[in-house]
Scaffold this active site. Structure first.
Site, PDB file in Angstrom:
ATOM      1  N   GLU A 175       0.949  -1.402   0.080  1.00  8.97           N
ATOM      2  CA  GLU A 175       0.076  -0.250   0.058  1.00  8.97           C
ATOM      3  C   GLU A 175       0.581   1.230   0.124  1.00  8.97           C
ATOM      4  O   GLU A 175       0.812   2.046   0.967  1.00  8.97           O
ATOM      5  CB  GLU A 175      -1.072  -0.325   1.464  1.00  8.97           C
ATOM      6  CG  GLU A 175      -1.942  -1.024   0.886  1.00  8.97           C
ATOM      7  CD  GLU A 175      -3.288  -0.848   1.914  1.00  8.97           C
ATOM      8  OE1 GLU A 175      -4.382  -1.708   2.060  1.00  8.97           O
ATOM      9  OE2 GLU A 175      -2.986  -0.469   3.046  1.00  8.97           O
ATOM     10  N   GLU A 373      -5.661  -8.591  -1.784  1.00  3.87           N
ATOM     11  CA  GLU A 373      -6.184  -7.850   0.213  1.00  3.87           C
ATOM     12  C   GLU A 373      -7.198  -7.851  -0.340  1.00  3.87           C
ATOM     13  O   GLU A 373      -8.421  -6.700  -1.237  1.00  3.87           O
ATOM     14  CB  GLU A 373      -5.491  -6.747   1.074  1.00  3.87           C
ATOM     15  CG  GLU A 373      -4.649  -7.058   1.840  1.00  3.87           C
ATOM     16  CD  GLU A 373      -3.765  -6.141   2.124  1.00  3.87           C
ATOM     17  OE1 GLU A 373      -4.665  -5.227   2.810  1.00  3.87           O
ATOM     18  OE2 GLU A 373      -2.754  -5.596   2.867  1.00  3.87           O
TER      19      GLU A 373
END
Length: 490
Positions: A175, A373
């Protein structure tokens, strides 16, 4: 019509600092997440060192460092084709700048990957998932310092060389765009070891650190392909897109511009250059960064092989709340979408939004996508050693149906789905254990108490059925859960 691709990568995703524990074992150094406390009041705290009187969730986590052989057997029982894990940088280079790596750290991950292979589970390995060595923060200010590029590339090369017979799929940074949420001090610190100084331009500091990470990622891709041309090296960014509150063109334009911020990291890592809209934004704001020609050449030649992204929620944009002085958080409304339900933590449940995300990314880049995810954080209740988490099954089922539609109806090349938290783990945002995601319950509480016992949830058997039918059970073609299955202690 219901089939997922034959070789679709079904699995789950974890992170070292959220599962391993053993935070100083076998000569590991402190990582940034080792000095972030459990949520105290409304948020987690960053301390200078490990200090008494605080709970640090990463220190114990769920003890995967010692339990991974038995945990992997459970993933194999579910039929996992792959498992995303991360390598703690501080296990390999405890302070971050040693001349030679820590052999005990090298050996741990070698044993882990070998065990995954024995269980026929493909490793998907993230090099940096919120746990850079704390030593680099103390010595050089984390990723605000260009020296981190060379140190990270050396770390990456060490891993690429050590595990070239065991790993094919890699991701450089987790991320990577979270650093840009600079008003929440935990995220820049977790992502890049950044601590802001009084009065400095936070936006300039975070973009500079992000640039250094881009260059480090690109150089690592280049070096990785030299070490093993078969390596598939991807990026990883959060992609929780936004909707307009109304059809007012002002709402539409603002939403478009804010959504482009979600594309910045994909643009640089997939296309090899900064997008014109970002360069213009820097020009307007007078942001001048340390970027040289060698950096630009690295970005150009170090593009990733696939795009990994996380998807959890969506939010709503209201241009009427926008002003020059207001921050983005004041124009992006939480819990404002009347068409959606929300989780206990206030995240919109938006399965169709995942199909939209897949299409937005594939239309723009035409590169293989991996959902690395996606999952539901919820409070699970154990009743007679059973956890009937139908809410999680409902959440995942609806999201996976939209993934299938994106593949079959829209032509998106999605190569895998990795459910976040296949086993209960420490929440990155709050440090809690009670915000549970897993198919496997772990008897641990927020304060670290508990036996660590593993219990299979109802969703364990549901996901097992999804995998063994390659998704057919999602559409009611086959019973989702075996009739005699029961939640059992492990």
């Amino acid at each position: 019509m219901n089939k997922f691709p034959k070789n679709f990568l079904w699995g789950g995703a974890t992170a070292a600092h959220q599962i391993e524990g053993a935070y100083l074992e076998d000569e590991k150094g402190l990582a940034v997440t080792d000095v972030i406390t459990l949520k105290e009041g409304s948020k987690r705290r960053i301390t200078e060192n490990v200090e008494p009187g605080h709970i640090y969730p990463s220190h114990q986590a769920i003890d995967f460092y010692h339990t991974y052989p038995s945990d992997l057997k459970l993933f194999k029982e579910m039929g996992f084709k792959c498992l995303r894990v991360s390598i703690s940088w501080a296990r390999i280079y405890p302070q971050g700048d040693e001349k030679y790596p820590n052999e005990k750290g090298i050996l741990f991950y070698k044993n882990l990957f070998q065990e995954m292979r024995k269980n026929e589970i493909e490793p998907v390995v993230t090099l940096n998932h919120n746990d850079m060595p704390l030593g680099l923060v103390k010595k050089m200010g984390g990723w605000r310092n260009r020296q981190c590029i060379e140190l990270f590339v050396e770390f990456a090369k060490t891993c690429f060389n050590a595990y070239k017979e065991l790993v094919v799929y890699w991701e450089t940074f987790n991320e990577i765009n979270n650093i840009l949420i600079f008003d929440y001090e935990i995220l820049p610190f977790m992502s890049a070891g950044i601590k802001f100084k009084e009065g400095e331009n936070k936006e300039k500091v975070t973009y500079q650190a992000l640039h250094y990470q881009f260059v480090a990622s690109a150089l690592s891709v280049i070096e990785g392909h030299k070490i093993n041309p078969k390596y598939k090296i991807g990026n990883m960014a959060a992609f929780n897109h936004l909707y307009s509150k109304t059809c007012d063109p002002k709402d539409q334009l603002l939403t478009y511009n804010l959504n482009r911020e979600h594309f910045v990291c994909f643009d640089v890592q997939a296309r090899g250059q900064y997008p014109s809209y970002l360069l213009k934004e820097w020009e307007r704001k007078g942001i001048q960064l340390d970027i040289n020609q060698n950096d630009l050449e690295a970005l150009k030649h170090g593009c990733v092989d696939f795009l990994g992204f996380s998807y959890y929620t969506t939010d709503v944009v209201d241009s009427n709340k926008n002003s020059i002085k207001q921050e983005q958080t004041n124009i992006v409304e939480k819990n404002a979408n009347p068409y959606l339900e929300y989780t206990e933590w206030g995240w919109a449940i938006d399965p169709l939004g995942l199909r939209l995300a897949l299409n937005m990314l594939y239309d723009r880049y035409q590169m293989p996508l991996m959902i690395v995810e996606n999952g539901l954080g919820a409070i699970d209740r154990v009743i007679e050693n059973k956890i009937n988490d139908d809410y999680r099954i409902d959440y995942l089922k609806k999201h996976l149906i939209e993934v299938q539609k994106a593949i079959e109806l829209d032509g998106v090349n999605c190569i895998g789905y990795l459910a976040w938290g296949p086993i209960d783990l420490v929440s990155a945002s709050t440090g809690e254990m009670t915000k549970r995601y897993g198919f496997i319950y772990v008897d641990k509480e927020n304060d670290g108490s508990g036996s660590g016992q593993r219990i299979k949830k109802k969703s364990f058997y549901w996901y097992k059925r999804v995998i063994e039918t390659n998704g057919d059970s999602l559409f009611g073609n086959i019973d989702e859960i075996e009739p005699n299955s029961a939640n059992t202690k492990v």
